[in-house]
Design an enzyme around this catalytic site. Structure first.
Site, PDB file in Angstrom:
ATOM      1  N   ARG A 223      12.219  62.116  47.029  1.00 39.55           N
ATOM      2  CA  ARG A 223      13.048  61.676  48.144  1.00 39.55           C
ATOM      3  C   ARG A 223      14.423  62.345  48.073  1.00 39.55           C
ATOM      4  O   ARG A 223      14.818  62.866  47.031  1.00 39.55           O
ATOM      5  CB  ARG A 223      13.206  60.156  48.118  1.00 39.55           C
ATOM      6  CG  ARG A 223      11.889  59.382  48.199  1.00 39.55           C
ATOM      7  CD  ARG A 223      12.148  57.879  48.090  1.00 39.55           C
ATOM      8  NE  ARG A 223      10.935  57.081  48.202  1.00 39.55           N
ATOM      9  CZ  ARG A 223      10.190  56.692  47.168  1.00 39.55           C
ATOM     10  NH1 ARG A 223      10.551  57.016  45.914  1.00 39.55           N
ATOM     11  NH2 ARG A 223       9.098  55.966  47.348  1.00 39.55           N
TER      12      ARG A 223
ATOM     13  N   ARG B   5       8.712  65.726  52.138  1.00 42.80           N
ATOM     14  CA  ARG B   5       7.953  64.799  51.283  1.00 42.80           C
ATOM     15  C   ARG B   5       6.553  64.596  51.860  1.00 42.80           C
ATOM     16  O   ARG B   5       5.552  64.646  51.127  1.00 42.80           O
ATOM     17  CB  ARG B   5       8.707  63.467  51.186  1.00 42.80           C
ATOM     18  CG  ARG B   5       8.011  62.388  50.337  1.00 42.80           C
ATOM     19  CD  ARG B   5       8.968  61.215  50.181  1.00 42.80           C
ATOM     20  NE  ARG B   5       8.330  60.014  49.686  1.00 42.80           N
ATOM     21  CZ  ARG B   5       8.113  59.750  48.393  1.00 42.80           C
ATOM     22  NH1 ARG B   5       8.432  60.632  47.475  1.00 42.80           N
ATOM     23  NH2 ARG B   5       7.546  58.612  48.026  1.00 42.80           N
TER      24      ARG B   5
ATOM     25  N   HIS C 268      12.616  64.175  54.412  1.00 44.11           N
ATOM     26  CA  HIS C 268      11.473  63.253  54.474  1.00 44.11           C
ATOM     27  C   HIS C 268      10.218  63.967  54.982  1.00 44.11           C
ATOM     28  O   HIS C 268       9.106  63.681  54.519  1.00 44.11           O
ATOM     29  CB  HIS C 268      11.798  62.060  55.370  1.00 44.11           C
ATOM     30  CG  HIS C 268      10.943  60.856  55.098  1.00 44.11           C
ATOM     31  ND1 HIS C 268      10.926  60.214  53.876  1.00 44.11           N
ATOM     32  CD2 HIS C 268      10.047  60.200  55.878  1.00 44.11           C
ATOM     33  CE1 HIS C 268      10.067  59.199  53.923  1.00 44.11           C
ATOM     34  NE2 HIS C 268       9.519  59.175  55.112  1.00 44.11           N
TER      35      HIS C 268
ATOM     36  N   HIS D 267       4.951  55.508  44.743  1.00 38.43           N
ATOM     37  CA  HIS D 267       4.584  54.401  45.626  1.00 38.43           C
ATOM     38  C   HIS D 267       4.176  53.188  44.796  1.00 38.43           C
ATOM     39  O   HIS D 267       3.400  53.316  43.848  1.00 38.43           O
ATOM     40  CB  HIS D 267       3.413  54.798  46.525  1.00 38.43           C
ATOM     41  CG  HIS D 267       3.797  55.750  47.613  1.00 38.43           C
ATOM     42  ND1 HIS D 267       2.882  56.524  48.297  1.00 38.43           N
ATOM     43  CD2 HIS D 267       5.015  56.048  48.155  1.00 38.43           C
ATOM     44  CE1 HIS D 267       3.516  57.261  49.199  1.00 38.43           C
ATOM     45  NE2 HIS D 267       4.803  56.987  49.136  1.00 38.43           N
TER      46      HIS D 267
ATOM     47  N   LYS E  67      13.186  54.299  44.443  1.00 33.24           N
ATOM     48  CA  LYS E  67      13.197  52.993  45.094  1.00 33.24           C
ATOM     49  C   LYS E  67      12.918  51.901  44.067  1.00 33.24           C
ATOM     50  O   LYS E  67      12.083  52.076  43.182  1.00 33.24           O
ATOM     51  CB  LYS E  67      12.136  52.951  46.200  1.00 33.24           C
ATOM     52  CG  LYS E  67      12.603  53.544  47.527  1.00 33.24           C
ATOM     53  CD  LYS E  67      11.593  53.257  48.614  1.00 33.24           C
ATOM     54  CE  LYS E  67      12.098  53.716  49.969  1.00 33.24           C
ATOM     55  NZ  LYS E  67      11.122  53.421  51.045  1.00 33.24           N
TER      56      LYS E  67
ATOM     57  N   TYR F 163      -1.940  59.545  54.050  1.00 31.03           N
ATOM     58  CA  TYR F 163      -2.118  61.001  54.027  1.00 31.03           C
ATOM     59  C   TYR F 163      -3.584  61.400  54.127  1.00 31.03           C
ATOM     60  O   TYR F 163      -3.899  62.554  54.385  1.00 31.03           O
ATOM     61  CB  TYR F 163      -1.475  61.588  52.765  1.00 31.03           C
ATOM     62  CG  TYR F 163       0.008  61.307  52.722  1.00 31.03           C
ATOM     63  CD1 TYR F 163       0.872  61.922  53.628  1.00 31.03           C
ATOM     64  CD2 TYR F 163       0.550  60.396  51.821  1.00 31.03           C
ATOM     65  CE1 TYR F 163       2.229  61.641  53.625  1.00 31.03           C
ATOM     66  CE2 TYR F 163       1.908  60.120  51.811  1.00 31.03           C
ATOM     67  CZ  TYR F 163       2.739  60.746  52.712  1.00 31.03           C
ATOM     68  OH  TYR F 163       4.077  60.462  52.721  1.00 31.03           O
TER      69      TYR F 163
END
Length: 222
Positions: free
Chosen positions: A74, A171, A168, A194, A99, A203
């Site tokens: 990110r 990514r 983004h 994630h 995150k 994806y």
């Protein structure tokens, strides 16, 4: 609310807030909530990624784009990388500002290792400390998020991809390419950081060719 011009996502948030208020008032109630419209995932093809790389103005731009395109990190994760987070001997970079503050190790490709080795030699002196920022401005400070986004924009413009690229999108482009080239969702989920594999599964929907190849490879031969 449901007949308003608000987006479905905003309508859902408003109704959830109203439910909490009614529960607090002693009159609990549940509303039917609209499902937010699924947005298509924007990404660059591998040919477009190659084109983007050629839009780099200098080696710092080049190294930044390589890091984005081959690790899927990110924007803030790249911005907050320190020199000591880079382990070129073991081809790894440690992402410490992800995150939910979950650190993770991301593998580096052979090409990325070569590029980053040259970048560190060009832009950092022997006095550089492990805690110093990896990607630096012309003044030697940590690159700001706005400056990185602007740099990506300029590289895209020079490559003829203006308006299509952002950190983004890069990514998403990395993740899509990984699925297309045979990476399984479990490993990709770990690379991307994630917390839920369902997030990574989007994806699979944007790359039907990869699904077709997986089917042909794994389907029972009858």
């Amino acid at each position: 609310i449901l007949n308003s011009d608000y987006s479905k996502s905003y309508q859902k948030h408003l109704l959830s807030a109203l439910e909490l208020y009614m529960e607090y008032s002693g009159q609990p109630i549940k509303f039917w909530k609209p499902k937010p419209t699924k947005r298509s995932t924007k990404y660059l093809t591998q040919e477009q990624l190659k084109k983007l790389i050629r839009g780099a103005r200098d080696y710092r731009d080049f190294a930044m784009l390589i890091m984005f395109c081959t690790t899927g990190v990110r924007l803030n994760e790249l911005r907050m990388m320190n020199v000591g987070d880079l382990d070129l001997e073991h081809a790894l970079v440690t992402v410490r500002h992800a995150k939910r503050d979950k650190d993770r190790e991301v593998p580096l490709s052979t090409d990325c290792v070569k590029v980053m080795a040259i970048y560190v030699e060009k832009y950092h002196s022997k006095k550089t400390k492990p805690s110093d920022p990896l990607f630096i401005s012309q003044r030697g400070n940590r690159w700001s998020a706005h400056a990185i986004e602007s740099c990506v924009d300029r590289c895209a413009e020079r490559a003829g991809l203006g308006g299509l690229v952002s950190p983004h999108v890069l990514r998403h482009s990395f993740a899509t390419a990984m699925i297309s080239n045979g990476c399984d969702v479990f490993h990709l989920s770990n690379i991307l950081g994630h917390s839920n594999m369902t997030t990574t599964s989007i994806y699979l929907h944007v790359n039907n060719d990869a699904i077709r190849r997986a089917l042909e490879k794994g389907v029972p031969k009858l």
